[in-house]
Design an enzyme around this catalytic site. Structure first.
Site, short mmCIF file in Angstrom:
data_model
loop_
_atom_site.label_atom_id
_atom_site.label_comp_id
_atom_site.label_asym_id
_atom_site.label_seq_id
_atom_site.Cartn_x
_atom_site.Cartn_y
_atom_site.Cartn_z
N ARG A 99 -0.40 -6.80 -0.09
CA ARG A 99 -1.18 -6.03 -1.09
C ARG A 99 -0.25 -5.21 -1.98
O ARG A 99 -0.59 -4.13 -2.43
CB ARG A 99 -2.21 -5.11 -0.42
CG ARG A 99 -3.22 -5.85 0.45
CD ARG A 99 -4.11 -6.81 -0.35
NE ARG A 99 -4.95 -7.58 0.56
CZ ARG A 99 -4.63 -8.78 1.06
NH1 ARG A 99 -3.50 -9.36 0.71
NH2 ARG A 99 -5.44 -9.42 1.87
N SER A 125 -12.99 -5.30 1.08
CA SER A 125 -12.26 -4.75 2.22
C SER A 125 -11.65 -3.40 1.85
O SER A 125 -10.90 -3.31 0.88
CB SER A 125 -11.14 -5.71 2.65
OG SER A 125 -11.69 -6.94 3.05
N GLU A 135 -6.83 -0.28 1.33
CA GLU A 135 -6.46 -1.34 0.39
C GLU A 135 -7.00 -0.98 -0.99
O GLU A 135 -6.41 -1.30 -2.01
CB GLU A 135 -7.07 -2.66 0.87
CG GLU A 135 -6.77 -3.86 0.02
CD GLU A 135 -7.32 -5.13 0.63
OE1 GLU A 135 -7.86 -5.94 -0.14
OE2 GLU A 135 -7.22 -5.33 1.86
#
Length: 336
Positions: free
Chosen positions: A154, A224, A320
């Site tokens: 990420r 998420s 995230e």
């Protein structure tokens, strides 16, 4: 603060101005007009962002579209506008019998955020298919092409060196014609690698995601919320002694990725609610706007989850989701 910021959390957050652009020229023009006097931020679908308060400036919504496909004897080469919806691109390639993106079906957001976040799911990350990213450099008005995204989990150079003063306008993707399925994750392991097709994987990923993940159009969410934490193998082995059913995903360098959703679930937090924000009943990794949540509700819930997992497992969760304040992005780990 008179224009609502598009966001998949369905939060009532506002900016001084919200401008939608469809060309590079429009993007440059809006930037020039606004950048001297106030903060400015570019978003796609607003799917991976949590505005913690109203934005004291201009939000630019990138809707630069377009898909060009060329081919060589060995590869397909895609040039995609940053404002295209990611899932539409995946579905389009599968329909044209161009495999390679099927594991990344139904990830919310636009193509421009794929390299920034190095999006990933079901055993594949964007970096596997990345060719180049074209950025508009606002200081010069030039398009620069970046071929090394310095991708991590990420993470990318577009969150670092090119975080400010640049906008992703086009994304280049390369897909090999010699296709081999990636079946390393979850229910995909049940497929026979010899007979499986890209469409079968695409359909299965869509089916799994639809069963676990709420549709943002029905129940506000940002996908998420937390990254899957990565720990060293010794620590993971200790946890496994105590929790033998704990899912683990071995990485390189003796590192083990843990499933953040599983950790949250083990804390008994599915359905847990603070204000109007709740942990989703089907997938603990997703926080939802259950009942007119405020940004503060979501932040308080995220903080509660982080503390609960830390207490039970001595594992620190990091979001995230990117947190945005009144003037720009916030360092989320300091904020929480």
């Amino acid at each position: 603060m008179n224009q609502k910021i598009p966001n998949t959390f369905a939060l009532d957050v506002y900016a001084n101005q919200v401008e939608t652009v469809e060309t590079v020229e429009q993007l440059m023009q809006v930037w020039k007009t606004n950048t001297d006097s106030q903060p400015i931020m570019i978003i796609g679908q607003g799917s991976n962002t949590l505005f913690t308060e109203n934005f004291a400036g201009t939000i630019i919504v990138n809707r630069i579209k377009g898909l060009t496909i060329t081919e060589t004897p060995t590869h397909w080469h895609l040039k995609v506008g940053a404002g295209e919806y990611w899932h539409d691109l995946v579905a389009n390639t599968i329909n044209q019998n161009i495999p390679g993106l099927e594991n990344l079906a139904l990830i919310p957001g636009c193509v421009g955020s794929a390299p920034i976040q190095n999006i990933g799911a079901y055993g594949i990350e964007f970096q596997k298919v990345a060719d180049y990213v074209e950025l508009l450099e606002f200081a010069t008005g030039k398009i620069i092409r970046v071929t090394d995204g310095q991708y991590g989990y990420r993470e990318s150079i577009f969150k670092q060196k090119y975080a400010n003063g640049y906008a992703v306008v086009y994304v280049g993707i390369t897909l090999p014609k010699q296709w081999s399925p990636v079946l390393t994750y979850g229910e995909l392991r049940n497929f026979d690698p010899e007979s499986v097709t890209p469409k079968m994987i695409f359909d299965k990923v869509c089916e799994i995601r639809c069963s676990k993940l709420p549709d943002p159009n029905v129940l506000g969410n940002g996908g998420s919320f937390f990254k899957n934490p990565v720990v060293d193998k010794k620590f993971a082995d200790k946890l496994l002694e105590k929790y033998p059913t704990m899912p683990i995903y071995p990485q390189t360098n003796d590192q083990i990725k843990l499933a953040a959703g599983w950790l949250i679930d083990q804390c008994g937090l599915k359905g847990y609610q603070i204000g109007g924000a709740a942990v989703h009943q089907q997938q603990a990794l997703v926080l939802v706007n259950k009942d007119n949540a405020t940004a503060q509700d979501v932040v308080a819930l995220a903080r509660y989850i982080i503390n609960a997992v830390l207490q039970k497992f001595s594992v620190h969760l990091s979001p995230e989701i990117r947190f945005m304040g009144a003037t720009g992005e916030i360092d989320v780990d300091k904020f929480l």
